[in-house]
Design a protein around this motif. Sequence first.
Motif, PDB file in Angstrom:
ATOM      1  N   ASP A 141       0.707  -1.209  -0.478  1.00  0.00           N
ATOM      2  CA  ASP A 141      -0.216  -0.266   0.030  1.00  0.00           C
ATOM      3  C   ASP A 141       0.801   1.289   0.296  1.00  0.00           C
ATOM      4  N   GLY A 142       0.724   1.608  -1.102  1.00  0.00           N
ATOM      5  CA  GLY A 142       2.328   2.857  -1.122  1.00  0.00           C
ATOM      6  C   GLY A 142       1.331   4.206  -1.333  1.00  0.00           C
ATOM      7  N   TRP A 143       2.105   5.683  -2.133  1.00  0.00           N
ATOM      8  CA  TRP A 143       2.386   6.414  -2.172  1.00  0.00           C
ATOM      9  C   TRP A 143       0.730   6.724  -3.073  1.00  0.00           C
ATOM     10  N   HIS A 144       1.305   5.783  -4.309  1.00  0.00           N
ATOM     11  CA  HIS A 144       0.104   5.684  -5.544  1.00  0.00           C
ATOM     12  C   HIS A 144      -1.275   4.859  -5.823  1.00  0.00           C
ATOM     13  N   GLY A 145      -0.860   4.285  -4.531  1.00  0.00           N
ATOM     14  CA  GLY A 145      -2.420   3.033  -4.549  1.00  0.00           C
ATOM     15  C   GLY A 145      -1.844   1.723  -3.830  1.00  0.00           C
ATOM     16  N   VAL A 146      -2.428   0.782  -3.921  1.00  0.00           N
ATOM     17  CA  VAL A 146      -2.461  -0.381  -3.625  1.00  0.00           C
ATOM     18  C   VAL A 146      -1.880  -1.514  -4.613  1.00  0.00           C
ATOM     19  N   GLY A 147      -0.701  -2.015  -4.568  1.00  0.00           N
ATOM     20  CA  GLY A 147      -0.271  -3.001  -6.106  1.00  0.00           C
ATOM     21  C   GLY A 147       0.680  -3.599  -5.601  1.00  0.00           C
ATOM     22  N   ILE A 148       1.672  -3.857  -6.448  1.00  0.00           N
ATOM     23  CA  ILE A 148       3.270  -3.883  -6.329  1.00  0.00           C
ATOM     24  C   ILE A 148       4.328  -3.333  -7.456  1.00  0.00           C
ATOM     25  N   TYR A 149       5.145  -2.595  -6.395  1.00  0.00           N
ATOM     26  CA  TYR A 149       5.781  -1.469  -6.759  1.00  0.00           C
ATOM     27  C   TYR A 149       7.243  -1.710  -7.199  1.00  0.00           C
ATOM     28  N   ALA A 150       7.551  -1.329  -9.039  1.00  0.00           N
ATOM     29  CA  ALA A 150       8.881  -1.441  -9.767  1.00  0.00           C
ATOM     30  C   ALA A 150       9.293  -0.300 -10.116  1.00  0.00           C
ATOM     31  N   THR A 151      10.199  -0.575 -10.393  1.00  0.00           N
ATOM     32  CA  THR A 151      10.967   0.390 -10.934  1.00  0.00           C
ATOM     33  C   THR A 151      11.883  -0.529 -12.725  1.00  0.00           C
ATOM     34  N   SER A 152      12.082   1.084 -13.350  1.00  0.00           N
ATOM     35  CA  SER A 152      12.408   0.180 -15.144  1.00  0.00           C
ATOM     36  C   SER A 152      13.935   0.257 -14.623  1.00  0.00           C
ATOM     37  N   THR A 153      14.210   1.018 -13.773  1.00  0.00           N
ATOM     38  CA  THR A 153      16.079   0.777 -13.984  1.00  0.00           C
ATOM     39  C   THR A 153      16.761  -0.184 -12.323  1.00  0.00           C
ATOM     40  N   PHE A 154      17.526  -1.228 -13.051  1.00  0.00           N
ATOM     41  CA  PHE A 154      18.297  -1.774 -11.856  1.00  0.00           C
ATOM     42  C   PHE A 154      19.054  -0.794 -11.003  1.00  0.00           C
ATOM     43  N   ALA A 155      18.930   0.345 -11.554  1.00  0.00           N
ATOM     44  CA  ALA A 155      20.099   1.203 -10.075  1.00  0.00           C
ATOM     45  C   ALA A 155      18.806   1.882  -9.428  1.00  0.00           C
ATOM     46  N   HIS A 156      17.222   2.535  -9.783  1.00  0.00           N
ATOM     47  CA  HIS A 156      17.081   3.314  -8.823  1.00  0.00           C
ATOM     48  C   HIS A 156      16.111   1.205  -7.950  1.00  0.00           C
ATOM     49  N   SER A 157      16.368   0.781  -8.601  1.00  0.00           N
ATOM     50  CA  SER A 157      15.454  -0.577  -7.530  1.00  0.00           C
ATOM     51  C   SER A 157      16.531  -0.809  -6.680  1.00  0.00           C
ATOM     52  N   GLN A 158      17.748  -0.051  -6.673  1.00  0.00           N
ATOM     53  CA  GLN A 158      18.366  -0.861  -5.525  1.00  0.00           C
ATOM     54  C   GLN A 158      18.104  -0.259  -4.097  1.00  0.00           C
ATOM     55  N   CYS A 159      17.485   1.104  -4.431  1.00  0.00           N
ATOM     56  CA  CYS A 159      17.008   2.020  -3.275  1.00  0.00           C
ATOM     57  C   CYS A 159      16.122   1.793  -1.918  1.00  0.00           C
ATOM     58  N   TYR A 160      15.472   0.507  -2.770  1.00  0.00           N
ATOM     59  CA  TYR A 160      14.289  -0.179  -1.834  1.00  0.00           C
ATOM     60  C   TYR A 160      15.374  -2.050  -1.027  1.00  0.00           C
ATOM     61  N   ALA A 161      15.816  -1.794  -1.846  1.00  0.00           N
ATOM     62  CA  ALA A 161      17.030  -2.870  -0.974  1.00  0.00           C
ATOM     63  C   ALA A 161      17.764  -2.174   0.020  1.00  0.00           C
ATOM     64  N   PRO A 162      17.663  -2.868   1.155  1.00  0.00           N
ATOM     65  CA  PRO A 162      18.321  -2.337   1.916  1.00  0.00           C
ATOM     66  C   PRO A 162      20.430  -2.911   2.454  1.00  0.00           C
ATOM     67  N   GLY A 163      20.790  -2.546   1.092  1.00  0.00           N
ATOM     68  CA  GLY A 163      22.114  -2.290   1.551  1.00  0.00           C
ATOM     69  C   GLY A 163      23.129  -3.442   0.840  1.00  0.00           C
ATOM     70  N   ASP A 164      24.185  -3.251   1.009  1.00  0.00           N
ATOM     71  CA  ASP A 164      25.068  -4.154   0.090  1.00  0.00           C
ATOM     72  C   ASP A 164      24.513  -5.935   0.254  1.00  0.00           C
ATOM     73  N   GLY A 165      24.978  -6.905  -0.494  1.00  0.00           N
ATOM     74  CA  GLY A 165      24.151  -7.897  -0.550  1.00  0.00           C
ATOM     75  C   GLY A 165      22.728  -8.223  -0.457  1.00  0.00           C
ATOM     76  N   GLU A 166      22.136  -7.427  -0.943  1.00  0.00           N
ATOM     77  CA  GLU A 166      20.819  -8.326   0.177  1.00  0.00           C
ATOM     78  C   GLU A 166      19.840  -7.798  -2.107  1.00  0.00           C
ATOM     79  N   SER A 167      18.728  -8.367  -2.025  1.00  0.00           N
ATOM     80  CA  SER A 167      18.156  -8.365  -3.521  1.00  0.00           C
ATOM     81  C   SER A 167      17.593  -8.251  -4.697  1.00  0.00           C
TER      82      SER A 167
END
Length: 314
Positions: free
Chosen positions: A234-260
């Motif tokens: 349940d995010g800023w833009h409603g309920v659903g599955i959130y994803a990004t189109s770039t790998f670099a930006h998706s790193q912001c949602y993983a809590p650090g090195d070695g995460e997924s």
Amino acid sequence: MGAAQQGGGSPPCDDVYPGQIHMAKHIVDPMHLSQGFVGHTPPSAMDWAAYQQVQAGGAAHLGHPPPFINYGAHHGQESQSIWRSPGFLGFSFLALCTIAAVLRRFHYDGFYGLVKAGPPPPPQWALDLLPQIGDQDHLKRGECKNPFRQQVEDIFGGTRVEGYPAGTPGDEDFITWNSGKKIEGEFGPVVFSDKAAALRATLIQQGWNHRILYHGTENPFVTSILTGGFLNSDGWHGVGIYATSTFAHSQCYAPGDGESILKLEVYWNPVNQSQYFNHVPHNSLANDVYVIRDPLLVYPVELMRCCPEELTCR
């Protein structure tokens, strides 16, 4: 015998043995003419004519050995010249190219040229499910403990990272208990369950489009996502599955090195993309966030390690 040979010429016909003709270095026995020339080199047409003249007494002597074709040697040389001729080689090359094109066209396989069967027809359950994906029940498929969610877990059950065992689906309590926990990640290509693979193949065969998106998460949640399908956020833009189109930006949602970071294939019916997922405005330089409406649209294909690239979280 008759008169002696003179000047190295051929012997007169009188010197020819009865029933035989001395032709150069070849002796042709008429007895063998009816026996397929077994043990003898077959005579040419001119040799045969000469033999008939001798038998009829129409030639006083053979002024020179009649022309004779050594069939054994001649035919071998002729055969070799044919094989080596440019015309034959060119024809052979074209024939091989044609055969190769036919084999490629019909997907022949194996030494005996067995034709590969095309892709199997989609299972009926998958065809029946396609019209339901993204329908009014899509939110329930991303929530725990209901029949629609059970359908998702049944399809993805057994999906895993290659080289690792499958996990079990988690619920809200699982998320609460494991959030922030540090465990070793599982990285590599994803192996789909039979049903997930069949549904994905059906989407492709039925002409649905797909694109690659990325989803950053914590390591403890990976096996639950793979074997149970995504749960909604349940995010800023409603309920659903959130994803990004770039790998670099998706790193912001993983809590650090070695995460997924999950690399995703996201599918939609080209008739109406907005029914299935949408780009949403995001207050970041990347501005590449999407919200996906149904977990049956999302197929993780690879688990990647965070965070080798520069973060683009602002």
